[in-house]
Design a protein around this motif. Structure first.
Motif, mmCIF file in Angstrom:
data_model
loop_
_atom_site.group_PDB
_atom_site.id
_atom_site.type_symbol
_atom_site.label_atom_id
_atom_site.label_comp_id
_atom_site.label_asym_id
_atom_site.label_seq_id
_atom_site.Cartn_x
_atom_site.Cartn_y
_atom_site.Cartn_z
ATOM 1 N N LEU A 69 -5.516 16.068 4.368
ATOM 2 C CA LEU A 69 -6.632 15.189 4.725
ATOM 3 C C LEU A 69 -6.651 13.941 3.850
ATOM 4 O O LEU A 69 -7.020 12.862 4.318
ATOM 5 N N GLY A 70 -6.248 14.072 2.603
ATOM 6 C CA GLY A 70 -6.164 12.906 1.723
ATOM 7 C C GLY A 70 -5.125 11.909 2.195
ATOM 8 O O GLY A 70 -5.360 10.692 2.193
ATOM 9 N N VAL A 71 -3.972 12.396 2.621
ATOM 10 C CA VAL A 71 -2.928 11.496 3.125
ATOM 11 C C VAL A 71 -3.398 10.806 4.398
ATOM 12 O O VAL A 71 -3.199 9.597 4.575
ATOM 13 N N VAL A 72 -4.048 11.543 5.281
ATOM 14 C CA VAL A 72 -4.576 10.941 6.502
ATOM 15 C C VAL A 72 -5.665 9.918 6.165
ATOM 16 O O VAL A 72 -5.736 8.842 6.765
ATOM 17 N N GLY A 73 -6.500 10.235 5.170
ATOM 18 C CA GLY A 73 -7.524 9.285 4.735
ATOM 19 C C GLY A 73 -6.930 8.017 4.158
ATOM 20 O O GLY A 73 -7.418 6.908 4.427
ATOM 21 N N ILE A 74 -5.864 8.150 3.391
ATOM 22 C CA ILE A 74 -5.196 6.975 2.834
ATOM 23 C C ILE A 74 -4.605 6.123 3.949
ATOM 24 O O ILE A 74 -4.608 4.897 3.877
ATOM 25 N N ARG A 75 -4.115 6.773 4.999
ATOM 26 C CA ARG A 75 -3.588 6.018 6.142
ATOM 27 C C ARG A 75 -4.689 5.140 6.733
ATOM 28 O O ARG A 75 -4.464 3.984 7.063
ATOM 29 N N GLY A 76 -5.893 5.702 6.855
ATOM 30 C CA GLY A 76 -7.011 4.910 7.357
ATOM 31 C C GLY A 76 -7.375 3.771 6.433
ATOM 32 O O GLY A 76 -7.699 2.670 6.880
ATOM 33 N N VAL A 77 -7.292 4.014 5.131
ATOM 34 C CA VAL A 77 -7.595 2.961 4.160
ATOM 35 C C VAL A 77 -6.584 1.827 4.271
ATOM 36 O O VAL A 77 -6.940 0.647 4.259
ATOM 37 N N LEU A 78 -5.310 2.178 4.391
ATOM 38 C CA LEU A 78 -4.267 1.156 4.469
ATOM 39 C C LEU A 78 -4.329 0.363 5.765
ATOM 40 O O LEU A 78 -3.812 -0.747 5.830
ATOM 41 N N ALA A 79 -4.952 0.921 6.799
ATOM 42 C CA ALA A 79 -5.099 0.196 8.059
ATOM 43 C C ALA A 79 -6.233 -0.825 7.993
ATOM 44 O O ALA A 79 -6.314 -1.705 8.847
ATOM 45 N N GLY A 80 -7.075 -0.712 6.978
ATOM 46 C CA GLY A 80 -8.208 -1.619 6.834
ATOM 47 C C GLY A 80 -7.837 -2.887 6.096
ATOM 48 O O GLY A 80 -6.666 -3.201 5.886
ATOM 49 N N PRO A 81 -8.863 -3.628 5.665
ATOM 50 C CA PRO A 81 -8.611 -4.884 4.955
ATOM 51 C C PRO A 81 -7.881 -4.650 3.625
ATOM 52 O O PRO A 81 -8.171 -3.699 2.904
ATOM 53 N N THR A 82 -6.960 -5.516 3.315
ATOM 54 C CA THR A 82 -6.140 -5.389 2.107
ATOM 55 C C THR A 82 -6.977 -5.480 0.838
ATOM 56 O O THR A 82 -6.679 -4.803 -0.153
ATOM 57 N N ALA A 83 -8.019 -6.261 0.859
ATOM 58 C CA ALA A 83 -8.836 -6.463 -0.343
ATOM 59 C C ALA A 83 -9.535 -5.176 -0.794
ATOM 60 O O ALA A 83 -9.875 -5.035 -1.963
ATOM 61 N N SER A 84 -9.729 -4.250 0.112
ATOM 62 C CA SER A 84 -10.450 -3.027 -0.242
ATOM 63 C C SER A 84 -9.530 -1.804 -0.383
ATOM 64 O O SER A 84 -10.013 -0.678 -0.424
ATOM 65 N N THR A 85 -8.228 -2.025 -0.491
ATOM 66 C CA THR A 85 -7.283 -0.913 -0.530
ATOM 67 C C THR A 85 -7.497 -0.019 -1.741
ATOM 68 O O THR A 85 -7.586 1.205 -1.617
ATOM 69 N N MET A 86 -7.579 -0.590 -2.923
ATOM 70 C CA MET A 86 -7.729 0.219 -4.134
ATOM 71 C C MET A 86 -9.078 0.941 -4.147
ATOM 72 O O MET A 86 -9.143 2.114 -4.505
ATOM 73 N N ALA A 87 -10.129 0.250 -3.768
ATOM 74 C CA ALA A 87 -11.447 0.886 -3.723
ATOM 75 C C ALA A 87 -11.464 1.992 -2.669
ATOM 76 O O ALA A 87 -12.040 3.068 -2.887
ATOM 77 N N GLY A 88 -10.821 1.768 -1.551
ATOM 78 C CA GLY A 88 -10.766 2.780 -0.503
ATOM 79 C C GLY A 88 -9.958 3.996 -0.931
ATOM 80 O O GLY A 88 -10.347 5.135 -0.679
ATOM 81 N N ALA A 89 -8.834 3.767 -1.610
ATOM 82 C CA ALA A 89 -8.020 4.883 -2.095
ATOM 83 C C ALA A 89 -8.795 5.696 -3.131
ATOM 84 O O ALA A 89 -8.752 6.929 -3.122
ATOM 85 N N PHE A 90 -9.509 5.019 -4.005
ATOM 86 C CA PHE A 90 -10.322 5.725 -5.000
ATOM 87 C C PHE A 90 -11.439 6.499 -4.316
ATOM 88 O O PHE A 90 -11.746 7.633 -4.709
ATOM 89 N N SER A 91 -12.013 5.935 -3.275
ATOM 90 C CA SER A 91 -13.067 6.632 -2.537
ATOM 91 C C SER A 91 -12.531 7.897 -1.867
ATOM 92 O O SER A 91 -13.204 8.929 -1.866
ATOM 93 N N VAL A 92 -11.327 7.824 -1.318
ATOM 94 C CA VAL A 92 -10.714 9.016 -0.715
ATOM 95 C C VAL A 92 -10.517 10.075 -1.785
ATOM 96 O O VAL A 92 -10.808 11.259 -1.572
ATOM 97 N N PHE A 93 -10.023 9.677 -2.946
ATOM 98 C CA PHE A 93 -9.806 10.616 -4.045
ATOM 99 C C PHE A 93 -11.121 11.265 -4.481
ATOM 100 O O PHE A 93 -11.201 12.494 -4.638
ATOM 101 N N VAL A 94 -12.158 10.464 -4.672
ATOM 102 C CA VAL A 94 -13.456 11.002 -5.098
ATOM 103 C C VAL A 94 -14.009 11.945 -4.032
ATOM 104 O O VAL A 94 -14.520 13.029 -4.352
#
Length: 145
Positions: A61-86
């Motif tokens: 589920l984390g890998v699938v969540g990261i896929r969704g994050v990477l499909a979004g805006p580039t500026a929020s990639t790190m924040a989105g990846a951290f949100s998936v982790f949390v």
């Protein structure tokens, strides 16, 4: 005259990473509980099975969540990846806490199986990612060949 072979599906990094993570991890779902059963009994084996399955589910589920994050805006990639982790850690903590309220669960086998499966899954993700990379061969201006 032979018929043309059907086209192979595109090998995406996500698919390659998931296969790389799942192939070595799925046998652990059988092996770790069997070894635990031999060493500590049936309820420890059930706990180890639960830990291994929980690990696989959380990381897939984390890998699938990261896929969704990477499909979004580039500026929020790190924040989105951290949100998936949390989110993974919060869900995992809630599940383990609720399971620990039961009388049959043995936490040590669950944790050990979770860690073993998680580490193998993560190593498989790296191998899958490295296999999915495409080599580039370009001629740059000024490079002698």
């Amino acid at each position: 005259m032979s018929a043309a072979a059907p086209p192979r599906p595109a090998r995406t990094p996500l698919r390659s990473m998931l296969v790389g993570g799942l192939v070595p991890t799925l046998p652990l779902v059988v092996v770790v509980p069997l070894l635990t059963w031999a060493a500590a009994g049936e309820w420890a084996a059930v706990s180890a099975l639960l830990g291994a399955v929980l690990s696989i589910v959380v990381f897939v589920l984390g890998v699938v969540g990261i896929r969704g994050v990477l499909a979004g805006p580039t500026a929020s990639t790190m924040a989105g990846a951290f949100s998936v982790f949390v989110l993974q850690m919060v869900v995992l903590a809630a599940v383990i806490w609720s399971l620990a309220q039961t009388t049959w669960l043995e936490v040590v086998p669950l944790a050990i199986a979770f860690l073993i499966a998680g580490l193998v899954f993560q190593a498989g993700l790296v191998v899958g990612f490295l296999r999915a990379r495409a080599e580039l061969d370009v001629d740059l201006p000024g490079d002698p060949r």
